[in-house]
Design an enzyme around this catalytic site. Structure first.
Site, PDB file in Angstrom:
ATOM      1  N   LYS B 184       0.898  -1.148   0.000  1.00 48.28           N
ATOM      2  CA  LYS B 184       0.000   0.000   0.000  1.00 48.28           C
ATOM      3  C   LYS B 184       0.939   1.200   0.000  1.00 48.28           C
ATOM      4  CE  LYS B 184      -1.727   2.796   2.586  1.00 48.28           C
ATOM      5  NZ  LYS B 184      -1.395   4.273   2.599  1.00 48.28           N
ATOM      6  N   GLY B 241       5.311   3.736  10.767  1.00 49.93           N
ATOM      7  CA  GLY B 241       4.533   4.970  10.796  1.00 49.93           C
ATOM      8  C   GLY B 241       4.190   5.363  12.217  1.00 49.93           C
ATOM      9  N   SER B 242       3.038   5.981  12.376  1.00 49.17           N
ATOM     10  CA  SER B 242       2.670   6.529  13.678  1.00 49.17           C
ATOM     11  C   SER B 242       2.140   5.442  14.607  1.00 49.17           C
ATOM     12  CB  SER B 242       1.583   7.582  13.494  1.00 49.17           C
ATOM     13  OG  SER B 242       0.379   6.964  13.075  1.00 49.17           O
ATOM     14  N   ARG B 243       2.101   5.782  15.891  1.00 48.97           N
ATOM     15  CA  ARG B 243       1.562   4.841  16.853  1.00 48.97           C
ATOM     16  C   ARG B 243       0.071   4.634  16.620  1.00 48.97           C
ATOM     17  NH1 ARG B 243       2.230   5.080  23.399  1.00 48.97           N
ATOM     18  NH2 ARG B 243       4.161   6.113  22.811  1.00 48.97           N
ATOM     19  N   GLY B 246      -0.245   2.344  13.587  1.00 49.24           N
ATOM     20  CA  GLY B 246       0.202   0.984  13.889  1.00 49.24           C
ATOM     21  C   GLY B 246      -0.766   0.244  14.787  1.00 49.24           C
ATOM     22  N   GLU B 265       6.470  -0.606  13.185  1.00 49.54           N
ATOM     23  CA  GLU B 265       7.523   0.184  13.813  1.00 49.54           C
ATOM     24  C   GLU B 265       6.899   1.549  13.993  1.00 49.54           C
ATOM     25  OE1 GLU B 265       9.743   2.818  13.973  1.00 49.54           O
ATOM     26  OE2 GLU B 265      11.021   2.250  12.281  1.00 49.54           O
ATOM     27  N   CYS B 302      13.038   7.667  12.704  1.00 53.55           N
ATOM     28  CA  CYS B 302      12.481   6.902  13.817  1.00 53.55           C
ATOM     29  C   CYS B 302      13.455   6.898  14.991  1.00 53.55           C
ATOM     30  CB  CYS B 302      12.245   5.455  13.406  1.00 53.55           C
ATOM     31  SG  CYS B 302      11.506   5.290  11.794  1.00 53.55           S
ATOM     32  N   GLU B 392       6.202  11.192  21.305  1.00 57.38           N
ATOM     33  CA  GLU B 392       7.122  11.521  20.213  1.00 57.38           C
ATOM     34  C   GLU B 392       6.632  12.777  19.482  1.00 57.38           C
ATOM     35  OE1 GLU B 392       9.172   9.198  16.442  1.00 57.38           O
ATOM     36  OE2 GLU B 392       7.054   8.849  16.814  1.00 57.38           O
TER      37      GLU B 392
END
Lengths: 525, 525
Positions: B184, B241-243, B246, B265, B302, B392
């Site tokens: 994607k 990507g972002s929390r 994810g 991640e 990251c 973050e």
């Protein structure tokens, strides 16, 4: 008499104050004494605090020290002697030879992991030396090894009161990895659990390990087991049991602020594929062998052959004849617990009343606490139309799916859920057909076996006792064999760490004598 | 001009009909042409069906064939030439040298996994030979190797438009494992994605592989990405990507009838510990080095150093002086997307207005699409009282936590969430203090590095780019380095399988020339 109804919280042996559990004599249904006190929330808290406190000193021990600890546990289990076998026979209803064998297996597992520790391959030690002159950028010194996850919760299994319980495979592999263990005893064998728990506690003490390395709790409800999985100090879970129980723990683990891995070995019907050549050559003998496997230990194995898939014909008729004759002579057998017996009767009862299923043969009549072996049959068409025919019936019940041709066999296989094992009975003339199916079978199960049955799981380096969901919660793992240690490890990389601070596995000069990957190349530098 | 707005569904190149996405020139905010059509549900269905159909033939290829395929992808990426760099510069706002380096890294990763395939260690081949004479029971012949999980969904990352996107680390490791991949594309770099996607598609065709080995879809919303994770044919997910992103995918994966692993991640603030000896010896220089790492690539790594932990004193004053001077000269930098720039401004704005936080230094003024570097400070006490200070802030923002003593440092470390990296700046006199902390740091992060910063992740055998939750969804894995292939594998055991049916890795005579474990002992038999 050394069974006192005690749980073990670190160095303490103390009776819990949260309700009372009794062992039940599996054959008679009568209560065994003494009662066992269930753990309180305070007990759980203390066990978790001790496990957390033990983690750093325990994992810092040289692998040899952990190996000696595992061997001490094995020796202590042996030393319990006759009392362990007798109590376990009473609580489980399993016969003496099976439990003597299971005890040997339990000690063998502990010793296997001692060997794994001495080999050191589980650390996956890797070194990519610095390349200070590399352009455009120098490469730092990179070193990797596996470290343990942290304290592990282990749930004892009803059907392996020794080999998958207090000091069973989950406990042995977690302790080997460097993880303290808190066991939630299975309420079906509290006395067996106490005896083995005391053997582990003694080994902790004799080897001078931190007391929190091991605790054993009883749970008079579900609160303690669920609280254990939810506790932030617990970092992984080992479980063998029902799908309902396993998925409940998966949900709790996934909902934590920090989700953790759950290794739940849950349910499997272990398809057996009978190829035409094998049926022609020895259909009747396979039928007899099948019933021997089906009824072993009252059918209470995760790898019990619960599904037979074959193409109709004379060979299959011979198989059915052999199976029917053999099962008729199979005595009703005491089951592990009244609850398991009840569930078995419900499961077989449902099949007896199922419009799409016929009863092919059965063992001698069951009755209170004893399971009557049962062999059912259905057509491929019906099997494909009724997903509930894939539900595991834990015990000596199996279902034959009669297929018209190889295409129907393939369709049945394609419809199956993940399994622990799949067994193939075949002759040389069946190899081509089997080869065609193999890629599907590799996706279906963790173990593919030929001309045998899945019962009798060898504890070895090349064993996989695991498989795609829902046979386990995590098909990337095995709970039997040396590879089981991997479940409780994670890799850590050290970049430019001064030599004196490196873990021994990664130090220059290779003090542990390991096989290591240097720049990706395996060697014993 | 070879950018046509096309997605790749197996061998087809076709513009999607579900909305339109445009690349944005990161520096100016203007739309880039052409538009890219979003995938329809029918496109998703077709990509999944093709991936499933490709799985068996693709995974059956000899490892050497898969290695040649990965190398062909690398060659094809090189062959795109200048167009790739220019389009990627426009879409990402990243400078030419960084993207040329990232392209080299991307090709390097593909070639690394070609090497992993030729080495064969990832198969973990094991053989426990039969022991027919063993008492009381013979041992069967047991052989184990790893097999691929099945088709894998990969989500391109915004901050590595080449190395963690269409043909990045997740794709390379999944293809190496034997898994077809559906990517994607990240909507921040659709043109870059198309160029690389075409390079992969061409390699599939040139090497004669099944077309479903690779597909690339655009998503004009979230439906296609979420549908991909939910599709029963997808067996694992790679995401960077972002929390929020994810954890959303983790929930979808866990709620499937068959849950699958998600390797996400997600977020990390990568603590940097400054020990007193290092601060005394070179506080100012470390401060300058820190700002260089912080502002690299507009801080969009990251492994960006988002947290500094140190004990107050002259050495820390020197560090702050060095950092403040350096950051004052740091130019505002174009960020990857307007959305990322907005989130960065919100995150730093929150810190600027935070009662417990002071602004220590900042870069030249930002403005539209450009992020202004920012360096904040707080006390350990405040840090411990405000959990939101661990959030973050993606970009060149970092927070110094001033501690009074080593005890406070330990408390701050104990309060931290899981991290990708932790960096230690130290001299010989700091070793004892560092050694004391190491066991905690090993639990905290996947990589521990000394006298450097986490940015610049080496692609190697001993690298771990992973760490405990929430830095990743699964701290047992790495997404960078050769070990990343393990994410897409599971073990299968073959018991008494006739030799002719065994996979090559396990055949007698060792035709692949692998290192194998025979009876647990590693050797090249």
């Amino acid at each position: 008499m050394t069974i006192l109804g005690q749980q073990f919280i670190g160095a303490e042996a103390v009776k819990g104050a949260n309700g009372e559990i009794f062992g039940i004599d599996a054959a008679s249904g009568s209560k065994l004494t003494p009662g066992f006190g269930g753990a309180t929330k305070a007990d759980l808290e203390r066990a978790c605090a001790l496990a957390e406190a033990a983690f750093e000193p325990y994992r810092a021990l040289p692998p040899e020290e952990r190996a000696l600890f595992l061997e001490a546990i094995a020796d202590n289990i042996q030393a319990i002697g006759e009392e362990l076998i007798e109590r376990c026979m009473a609580e489980s209803g399993l016969p003496r030879p099976r439990l003597e064998g299971e005890r040997a297996r339990t000690m063998g597992q502990l010793r296997l992991f001692a060997g794994v520790l001495r080999d050191g391959g589980f650390l996956d030690a890797r070194i990519d030396p610095a390349l200070p002159e590399r352009k455009p950028l120098p490469r730092p010194d990179l070193r990797l090894n596996n470290v343990p996850l942290g304290p592990v919760a282990v749930f004892g299994a009803s059907n392996f009161p020794l080999a998958f319980s207090v000091a069973g495979g989950d406990t042995a592999s977690a302790l080997a990895a460097g993880c303290p263990v808190i066991v939630k005893a299975h309420s079906a064998h509290p006395g067996t659990s106490e005896l083995v728990g005391r053997a582990v506690q003694k080994a902790v003490k004799d080897r001078g390990l931190p007391e929190g390395t091991f605790s054993l709790l009883y749970d008079s409800g579900r609160e303690i087991g669920q609280g254990l999985v939810a506790d932030p100090r617990i970092r992984a879970v080992g479980f063998t049991g029902s799908r309902a129980g396993g998925t409940a723990l998966m949900k709790i683990a996934a909902a934590r602020p920090m989700p953790i891995p759950v290794y739940a070995e849950m349910s499997s019907i272990n398809p057996v594929l009978l190829f035409p050549g094998a049926l022609k050559a020895r259909g009747e003998a396979i039928g007899k062998g099948f019933i021997a496997s089906l009824t072993l230990g009252a059918g209470q194995f995760c790898t019990n052959p619960g599904l037979i898939i074959a193409i109709e014909g004379e060979g299959l008729d011979a198989f059915v004849r052999g199976a029917t004759e053999a099962i008729a002579a199979a005595p009703a057998a005491v089951m592990l617990t009244p609850g398991i017996h009840r569930a078995y009767c419900e499961g077989t009862g449902k099949l007896r009343g199922h419009a799409a299923v016929e009863l092919v043969g059965q063992g001698t009549e069951g009755g209170e606490l004893r399971g009557q072996a049962a062999f059912f049959a259905t057509s491929a068409e019906n099997f494909l139309a009724h997903h509930d025919l894939q539900d595991e019936v834990f015990g000596a019940s199996s279902l034959l799916v009669r297929c018209r041709d190889a295409d129907e066999v393939a369709k049945v296989i394609a419809a199956l859920e993940g399994q622990l094992t799949v067994a193939l009975h075949m002759e040389a003339e069946d190899h081509a057909a089997a080869a065609k199916l193999l890629p599907k079978l590799e996706r279906l199960a963790g173990r593919i076996l030929v001309n045998g049955f899945g019962t009798g799981v060898e504890v070895a380096h090349a064993m996989v006792h695991g498989g795609p969901y829902p046979s386990t919660s995590d098909g990337r793992s095995t709970s039997v064999g040396s590879l089981a240690i991997q479940r409780f490890l994670r890799p850590v990389c050290y970049q430019d760490l001064p030599g004196a601070l490196l873990p021994p596995a990664l130090q220059d000069g290779n003090p542990l004598g390991l096989w290591r990957r240097i720049d990706g190349k395996l060697g014993q530098d």
